[in-house]
Design a protein around this motif. Structure first.
Motif, PDB file in Angstrom:
ATOM      1  N   VAL A 282       0.805  -1.223   0.000  1.00  0.00           N
ATOM      2  CA  VAL A 282       0.000   0.000   0.000  1.00  0.00           C
ATOM      3  C   VAL A 282       0.844   1.281   0.000  1.00  0.00           C
ATOM      4  CG1 VAL A 282      -1.969  -1.130   1.114  1.00  0.00           C
ATOM      5  CG2 VAL A 282      -0.272   0.060   2.541  1.00  0.00           C
ATOM      6  N   ASP A 283       0.203   2.354  -0.484  1.00  0.00           N
ATOM      7  CA  ASP A 283       0.823   3.681  -0.470  1.00  0.00           C
ATOM      8  C   ASP A 283       0.572   4.372   0.859  1.00  0.00           C
ATOM      9  OD1 ASP A 283       1.469   3.738  -3.412  1.00  0.00           O
ATOM     10  OD2 ASP A 283      -0.712   3.505  -3.534  1.00  0.00           O
ATOM     11  N   VAL A 284      -0.563   4.031   1.451  1.00  0.00           N
ATOM     12  CA  VAL A 284      -0.986   4.717   2.682  1.00  0.00           C
ATOM     13  C   VAL A 284      -1.571   3.692   3.654  1.00  0.00           C
ATOM     14  CG1 VAL A 284      -2.599   6.431   3.641  1.00  0.00           C
ATOM     15  CG2 VAL A 284      -1.605   6.804   1.365  1.00  0.00           C
ATOM     16  N   ALA A 285      -1.249   3.855   4.937  1.00  0.00           N
ATOM     17  CA  ALA A 285      -1.901   3.038   5.972  1.00  0.00           C
ATOM     18  C   ALA A 285      -2.506   3.985   7.014  1.00  0.00           C
ATOM     19  CB  ALA A 285      -0.899   2.099   6.631  1.00  0.00           C
ATOM     20  N   ILE A 286      -3.748   3.725   7.345  1.00  0.00           N
ATOM     21  CA  ILE A 286      -4.422   4.530   8.366  1.00  0.00           C
ATOM     22  C   ILE A 286      -4.814   3.599   9.513  1.00  0.00           C
ATOM     23  CG2 ILE A 286      -6.399   6.047   8.866  1.00  0.00           C
ATOM     24  CD1 ILE A 286      -6.410   6.812   5.901  1.00  0.00           C
ATOM     25  N   PHE A 287      -4.259   3.888  10.691  1.00  0.00           N
ATOM     26  CA  PHE A 287      -4.506   3.018  11.848  1.00  0.00           C
ATOM     27  C   PHE A 287      -5.607   3.652  12.696  1.00  0.00           C
ATOM     28  CE2 PHE A 287      -0.175   2.235  10.423  1.00  0.00           C
ATOM     29  CZ  PHE A 287      -0.196   0.848  10.283  1.00  0.00           C
ATOM     30  N   ALA A 288      -6.849   3.313  12.328  1.00  0.00           N
ATOM     31  CA  ALA A 288      -7.988   3.921  13.011  1.00  0.00           C
ATOM     32  C   ALA A 288      -8.585   3.004  14.074  1.00  0.00           C
ATOM     33  CB  ALA A 288      -9.068   4.296  11.985  1.00  0.00           C
ATOM     34  N   ALA A 289      -8.040   1.792  14.207  1.00  0.00           N
ATOM     35  CA  ALA A 289      -8.603   0.842  15.169  1.00  0.00           C
ATOM     36  C   ALA A 289      -8.194   1.195  16.600  1.00  0.00           C
ATOM     37  CB  ALA A 289      -8.144  -0.568  14.835  1.00  0.00           C
ATOM     38  N   ALA A 290      -9.181   1.183  17.500  1.00  0.00           N
ATOM     39  CA  ALA A 290      -8.893   1.332  18.927  1.00  0.00           C
ATOM     40  C   ALA A 290      -8.852  -0.084  19.489  1.00  0.00           C
ATOM     41  CB  ALA A 290      -9.975   2.151  19.608  1.00  0.00           C
ATOM     42  N   VAL A 291      -7.688  -0.675  19.435  1.00  0.00           N
ATOM     43  CA  VAL A 291      -7.587  -2.102  19.741  1.00  0.00           C
ATOM     44  C   VAL A 291      -7.350  -2.346  21.229  1.00  0.00           C
ATOM     45  CG1 VAL A 291      -6.713  -2.611  17.434  1.00  0.00           C
ATOM     46  CG2 VAL A 291      -5.118  -2.090  19.262  1.00  0.00           C
ATOM     47  N   ALA A 292      -7.495  -3.603  21.627  1.00  0.00           N
ATOM     48  CA  ALA A 292      -7.215  -3.966  23.019  1.00  0.00           C
ATOM     49  C   ALA A 292      -5.703  -4.066  23.194  1.00  0.00           C
ATOM     50  CB  ALA A 292      -7.869  -5.315  23.332  1.00  0.00           C
ATOM     51  N   ASP A 293      -5.173  -3.322  24.150  1.00  0.00           N
ATOM     52  CA  ASP A 293      -3.720  -3.347  24.357  1.00  0.00           C
ATOM     53  C   ASP A 293      -3.253  -4.671  24.963  1.00  0.00           C
ATOM     54  OD1 ASP A 293      -3.303  -0.828  23.329  1.00  0.00           O
ATOM     55  OD2 ASP A 293      -3.618   0.163  25.255  1.00  0.00           O
ATOM     56  N   TYR A 294      -4.163  -5.336  25.696  1.00  0.00           N
ATOM     57  CA  TYR A 294      -3.794  -6.590  26.380  1.00  0.00           C
ATOM     58  C   TYR A 294      -4.790  -7.698  26.052  1.00  0.00           C
ATOM     59  CZ  TYR A 294      -0.712  -3.725  29.263  1.00  0.00           C
ATOM     60  OH  TYR A 294       0.281  -2.885  29.697  1.00  0.00           O
TER      61      TYR A 294
END
Ligand code: CTP
Length: 224
Positions: free
Chosen positions: A88-100
């Motif tokens: 990819v040319d661009v990555a957007i990390f919009a996920a609010a994921v579980a840290d643990y």
């Protein structure tokens, strides 16, 4: 500005994820996926080739279903991203994921036999951080941050440590973020410039974020 996103390959992670304690219980958060899918829709409508890697949410969207990878846990999200990131040319990390995640999830439903139940957690992979390490100078990445204190300092640290080109700072206030149709954001860029936006619908916020992305694409195309 001319539309420079047509044909661009863009990966976007969308929240939330789940980490199971037993077959019927899991840890998650209040994020709805609205912001991520709103951005994905704007990008798709601009002619970008969008791949959405999404946790378990059912949102209406215009991105074709074959471009949406559905998964559950952070580890699954990480594995899915590995298949696309280098393309990819661009990555957007919009996920609010579980840290643990629970260290020892139970195969059977946990019974309420104890007065006090202790759960041990271990760290999940930090997806944005891992891809920040291998990102090329031609790739652009945008992250998100939700902070309650030392907002700008913490966001600037995240931007740097995860090699983001820009970070979208979300408001933790009621009506302005998680689960709501509106959001109030500030966008901090790697060059230190920051734009503060008023409270808007998530669709309008998505357009502001995509406009910032267009400016980043323009500047990267001028340098290569
Ligand atoms: N992120 C990610 N993988 C993780 C955690 C976060 O890809 N395991 C990404 C998010 O999608 C977001 C950015 O990193 O773009 C910042 O996420 P945030 O939850 O605000 O911060 P954390 O890095 O998890 O730090 P903390 O929770 O300690 O504030």
């Amino acid at each position: 500005m001319e539309n420079n996103l047509k044909g661009k390959k863009i990966l976007i992670t969308v929240d939330p994820t789940r980490e199971y304690l037993d077959p019927v219980r899991f840890i998650t958060n209040e994020s709805s996926g609205k912001m991520g899918f709103a951005i994905a829709d704007v990008l798709y409508n601009q002619g970008a080739e969008v791949i959405v890697v999404s946790g378990p949410v059912s949102m209406q969207h215009t991105v074709p279903v074959e471009n949406v990878v559905q998964l559950v846990t952070v580890n699954e999200m990480f594995e899915a991203c590995k298949q696309y990131f280098y393309l990819v040319d661009v990555a957007i990390f919009a996920a609010a994921v579980a840290d643990y995640l629970p260290k020892n999830p139970s195969n059977c439903k946990i019974k309420k036999s104890e007065q006090v139940a202790l759960v041990e957690f271990v760290k999940n992979p930090d997806i944005a951080f891992e891809f920040g390490k291998i990102k090329t100078s031609k790739q652009i990445s945008i992250g998100f941050a939700l902070e309650t204190n030392d907002v700008l300092d913490n966001a600037a640290i995240k931007l740097k440590s995860k090699s983001f080109d820009a970070i979208v700072i979300n408001s933790p206030k009621k009506d302005e973020g998680f689960g709501f149709d509106t959001n109030r954001v500030s966008i901090l860029k790697r060059d230190g410039t920051i734009n503060h936006y008023p409270l808007k619908s998530k669709n309008e916020v998505a357009q502001d974020i995509v406009y910032e992305l267009q400016k980043l694409v323009e500047s990267i195309e001028q340098t290569h």
